[in-house]
Design a protein around this motif. Structure first.
Motif, PDB file in Angstrom:
ATOM      1  N   GLY A 100       0.787  -1.224   0.000  1.00 56.82           N
ATOM      2  CA  GLY A 100       0.000   0.000   0.000  1.00 56.82           C
ATOM      3  C   GLY A 100       0.816   1.270   0.000  1.00 56.82           C
ATOM      4  O   GLY A 100       0.268   2.367   0.120  1.00 56.82           O
ATOM      5  N   ASN A 101       2.148   1.163  -0.152  1.00 48.68           N
ATOM      6  CA  ASN A 101       2.995   2.354  -0.196  1.00 48.68           C
ATOM      7  C   ASN A 101       2.962   2.967  -1.593  1.00 48.68           C
ATOM      8  O   ASN A 101       3.023   2.237  -2.596  1.00 48.68           O
ATOM      9  CB  ASN A 101       4.436   1.998   0.172  1.00 48.68           C
ATOM     10  CG  ASN A 101       4.540   1.417   1.568  1.00 48.68           C
ATOM     11  OD1 ASN A 101       4.025   1.979   2.520  1.00 48.68           O
ATOM     12  ND2 ASN A 101       5.203   0.264   1.696  1.00 48.68           N
ATOM     13  N   PRO A 102       2.879   4.295  -1.700  1.00 49.72           N
ATOM     14  CA  PRO A 102       2.797   4.924  -3.031  1.00 49.72           C
ATOM     15  C   PRO A 102       4.073   4.724  -3.841  1.00 49.72           C
ATOM     16  O   PRO A 102       5.173   4.705  -3.288  1.00 49.72           O
ATOM     17  CB  PRO A 102       2.580   6.406  -2.694  1.00 49.72           C
ATOM     18  CG  PRO A 102       3.102   6.578  -1.305  1.00 49.72           C
ATOM     19  CD  PRO A 102       2.844   5.280  -0.605  1.00 49.72           C
ATOM     20  N   PRO A 179      -4.010   1.745   3.386  1.00 47.57           N
ATOM     21  CA  PRO A 179      -3.887   1.155   4.722  1.00 47.57           C
ATOM     22  C   PRO A 179      -4.700   1.958   5.719  1.00 47.57           C
ATOM     23  O   PRO A 179      -5.149   3.070   5.403  1.00 47.57           O
ATOM     24  CB  PRO A 179      -2.392   1.247   4.995  1.00 47.57           C
ATOM     25  CG  PRO A 179      -1.951   2.448   4.234  1.00 47.57           C
ATOM     26  CD  PRO A 179      -2.784   2.475   2.989  1.00 47.57           C
ATOM     27  N   ASN A 180      -4.886   1.418   6.929  1.00 46.56           N
ATOM     28  CA  ASN A 180      -5.713   2.124   7.917  1.00 46.56           C
ATOM     29  C   ASN A 180      -4.887   2.947   8.896  1.00 46.56           C
ATOM     30  O   ASN A 180      -5.394   3.403   9.914  1.00 46.56           O
ATOM     31  CB  ASN A 180      -6.619   1.152   8.671  1.00 46.56           C
ATOM     32  CG  ASN A 180      -5.838   0.115   9.453  1.00 46.56           C
ATOM     33  OD1 ASN A 180      -4.602   0.099   9.417  1.00 46.56           O
ATOM     34  ND2 ASN A 180      -6.529  -0.761  10.150  1.00 46.56           N
ATOM     35  N   LYS A 194      -1.558   9.555   1.584  1.00 47.65           N
ATOM     36  CA  LYS A 194      -2.966   9.309   1.288  1.00 47.65           C
ATOM     37  C   LYS A 194      -3.284   7.845   1.502  1.00 47.65           C
ATOM     38  O   LYS A 194      -2.401   6.996   1.545  1.00 47.65           O
ATOM     39  CB  LYS A 194      -3.306   9.701  -0.162  1.00 47.65           C
ATOM     40  CG  LYS A 194      -3.154  11.173  -0.484  1.00 47.65           C
ATOM     41  CD  LYS A 194      -3.617  11.479  -1.891  1.00 47.65           C
ATOM     42  CE  LYS A 194      -3.493  12.959  -2.208  1.00 47.65           C
ATOM     43  NZ  LYS A 194      -4.031  13.278  -3.566  1.00 47.65           N
ATOM     44  N   VAL A 195      -4.582   7.545   1.630  1.00 48.24           N
ATOM     45  CA  VAL A 195      -5.042   6.163   1.703  1.00 48.24           C
ATOM     46  C   VAL A 195      -6.177   5.980   0.703  1.00 48.24           C
ATOM     47  O   VAL A 195      -6.865   6.945   0.335  1.00 48.24           O
ATOM     48  CB  VAL A 195      -5.533   5.785   3.116  1.00 48.24           C
ATOM     49  CG1 VAL A 195      -4.402   5.846   4.116  1.00 48.24           C
ATOM     50  CG2 VAL A 195      -6.694   6.681   3.560  1.00 48.24           C
ATOM     51  N   LEU A 290      -9.744   5.014  10.532  1.00 47.53           N
ATOM     52  CA  LEU A 290      -8.303   4.954  10.339  1.00 47.53           C
ATOM     53  C   LEU A 290      -7.626   5.818  11.384  1.00 47.53           C
ATOM     54  O   LEU A 290      -8.283   6.594  12.096  1.00 47.53           O
ATOM     55  CB  LEU A 290      -7.904   5.410   8.928  1.00 47.53           C
ATOM     56  CG  LEU A 290      -8.137   6.879   8.592  1.00 47.53           C
ATOM     57  CD1 LEU A 290      -6.854   7.505   8.065  1.00 47.53           C
ATOM     58  CD2 LEU A 290      -9.248   7.040   7.568  1.00 47.53           C
ATOM     59  N   THR A 291      -6.310   5.686  11.457  1.00 48.24           N
ATOM     60  CA  THR A 291      -5.511   6.435  12.427  1.00 48.24           C
ATOM     61  C   THR A 291      -4.496   7.294  11.690  1.00 48.24           C
ATOM     62  O   THR A 291      -3.799   6.796  10.803  1.00 48.24           O
ATOM     63  CB  THR A 291      -4.779   5.483  13.390  1.00 48.24           C
ATOM     64  OG1 THR A 291      -5.730   4.633  14.029  1.00 48.24           O
ATOM     65  CG2 THR A 291      -4.000   6.253  14.437  1.00 48.24           C
TER      66      THR A 291
END
Length: 542
Positions: A100-102, A179-180, A194-195, A290-291
């Motif tokens: 999930g990393n850009p 990711p959360n 961003k998510v 999310l956090t």
């Protein structure tokens, strides 16, 4: 080997790789067993591609294709219908790796039915925006974007902006954030953190539902954390696509949140509805949290390798220490820890005595080169090796998108709709798909407080029935509230442990002697869902 298949030592062999990969060979000549090995890595290029490993000895050459996967491309803010002649229509593409990393600075090319071709590079947040103009006549545009070996296709109807209402009853509506845990975006900097937010709508038969109207907001932003949703700027409802999915992205501001302190709400309806104020009334709604993190800390996870019995004496318990420190390595007190558990794959087989202990074995996998329809398995597919698991059958988690719903999906490899329950383990009366391994086969919990003590430590435990031991591979992920960067999370992967006393006692069968997932050899096929999530799924329930 020579003509009699005898291993030949000291034979010069050169190993080469292409497409930016890196290979470190064990040597330049074969060892006493006639073997030269190499460690292959993909290098800096994280795009999906096929690397060719070439071995040359004298005039003889052998090649092995190795498929690199993991890059994922998603589109958000896609309008399924636009008015004739409307200009400046936007689609936001997000490119991420398997975690999930850009992925930034990757070349993108997009077009609308072969016209309006534009190119660029993903930005620091892994995003790239495609804008297009609608023709002045009724038509259908097929918008295609390709980057890092991944292609995304969207279909847009040009003409009347009225979209037919949904007539199928929505049985399941959900929203997920991936990711959360996300870092804040610093003041005065480009928005890079961003998510992805994804709403999914399914019918009673788990069939995706198209054209569900969706509006994303922050559910009133009760903690005042702020941030922006990309889909809100156009001020228009989104529509779920053919996969039943509506997407957007969330970018935090400069404030960090408590654990699960940001709520993402998806308002939805089968028909058009007035866009509500943030947190206002809407026809139907589902939420996820999310956090947002900011403090520069580091998190690690480890175990002493000891296994105990649960209070019922029916389960095994393994404990883990999660440790949090600051940038100087000092223990951090009062940091909240959030664990999550993913079951990566399950095994089929049994234990048998070798005269001194019980050893795990089985009947292995069969990897046909063609699907049952006769279509070949993709030539670039890398068939799994079983060297790390002996002869047990190895089966990836059937729940490819980890949403807990047993779905049917269009497999992009064979081009047919297949169930996630590939081994039909749920094929009982009444018919109902059952995903393996079951999420409930293993649990994770916090022992004591979920905030770090004076030593910066929180203790976790996983617990599982004894008959499941050694038959599931898990990944334990921990995230620390307020911890920034990749070091704000840590993970631990292993097979579920077994008790040494049970392995060494030949006078009694161990409780895990037979895999609960079966023992038979199984045909295993590569399956890929429309979201690009792949797995080698087993087809024999026995």
């Amino acid at each position: 080997m020579d003509a009699n298949r005898n291993a030949l030592p000291n034979i010069p062999i050169a190993l080469l790789v292409d497409k930016g990969a890196v290979l470190i060979p064990s040597g330049t000549v074969t060892d006493s067993t006639g073997v030269v090995t190499g460690v292959l890595s993909i290098g800096a290029d994280q795009s999906n591609r096929t690397i060719t490993v070439t071995a040359t000895s004298g005039t003889r050459t052998a090649q092995l294709p190795v498929q690199v996967t993991g890059a994922k491309l998603s589109a958000s803010g896609v309008a399924t219908t636009v008015a004739k002649g409307k200009t400046g229509n936007r689609i936001v593409y997000l490119l991420v790796d398997n975690s999930g990393n850009p992925l930034k600075s990757y070349d993108v090319v997009a077009s609308a039915s072969g016209t309006q071709t534009k190119s660029g590079k993903t930005d620091a947040a892994g995003e790239w925006v495609y804008t297009y103009d609608a023709p002045s006549v009724d038509t259908t545009l097929v918008i295609t974007a390709t980057v890092a070996g991944v292609t995304d296709t969207q279909t847009v109807t040009v003409g009347s902006t009225a979209v037919d209402p949904v007539t199928t009853t929505v049985r399941s509506a959900s929203v997920a954030v991936s990711p959360n845990v996300v870092n804040v975006n610093a003041v005065g900097t480009t928005t890079v953190n961003k998510v992805e937010v994804r709403a999914l709508f399914l019918s009673a038969s788990n069939i995706p539902i198209k054209n569900v109207r969706v509006w994303f907001d922050l559910g009133g932003d009760k903690n005042g954390i702020g941030g922006t949703l990309d889909s809100t700027s156009p001020g228009q409802l989104l529509y779920s696509d053919v996969n039943g999915v509506a997407r957007t992205t969330y970018a935090p501001g400069t404030r960090f949140s408590p654990k699960d302190g940001v709520t993402i709400r998806a308002c939805w309806s089968a028909t058009d509805f007035a866009i509500p104020a943030d947190g206002g009334s809407c026809p139907n709604a589902v939420t996820s949290t999310l956090t947002v993190i900011s403090e520069s800390l580091s998190v690690s996870i480890g175990t002493n390798g000891l296994l105990g019995l649960g209070t019922s004496n029916l389960t095994y318990v393994q404990r883990f220490a999660v440790q949090v420190v600051d940038s100087a390595g000092r223990a951090m007190v009062g940091v909240k820890i959030s664990p999550s558990l993913d079951l990566l794959r399950y095994y089929k087989g049994f234990y048998r005595s070798d005269g001194s202990a019980w050893t795990r074995t089985g009947n292995g996998n069969v990897y046909p080169r063609s699907y049952t329809s006769g279509l070949p398995v993709p030539a670039a597919a890398v068939f799994p090796l079983l060297s790390t698991t002996g002869t047990v059958g190895v089966c990836d988690n059937e729940d490819l998108n980890r949403n807990g719903v047993a779905e049917n999906f269009l497999d992009s490899n064979e081009g047919v709709v297949v169930p996630e329950d590939q081994d039909l383990s749920g094929n009982v009366v009444p018919l109902k798909q059952i995903l393996e391994p079951r999420k409930a086969d293993v649990t994770v919990s916090v022992e004591g407080a979920d905030t770090t003590d004076s030593s910066g430590i929180v203790v976790l435990k996983i617990e599982y029935p004894q008959n499941v031991a050694s038959w599931v591979r898990f990944s334990l992920l921990v995230a620390a509230s307020g911890v920034a960067g990749t070091e704000g999370r840590a993970s631990y992967q292993a097979d579920l442990a077994v008790l040494a006393a049970a392995i060494n006692n030949l006078l009694a069968d161990p409780p895990f002697k037979i895999s609960p997932y079966g023992t038979a050899a199984t045909d295993t096929y590569l399956r890929t869902n429309p979201e690009g999530q792949s797995g080698w799924l087993c087809t024999n329930p026995n």
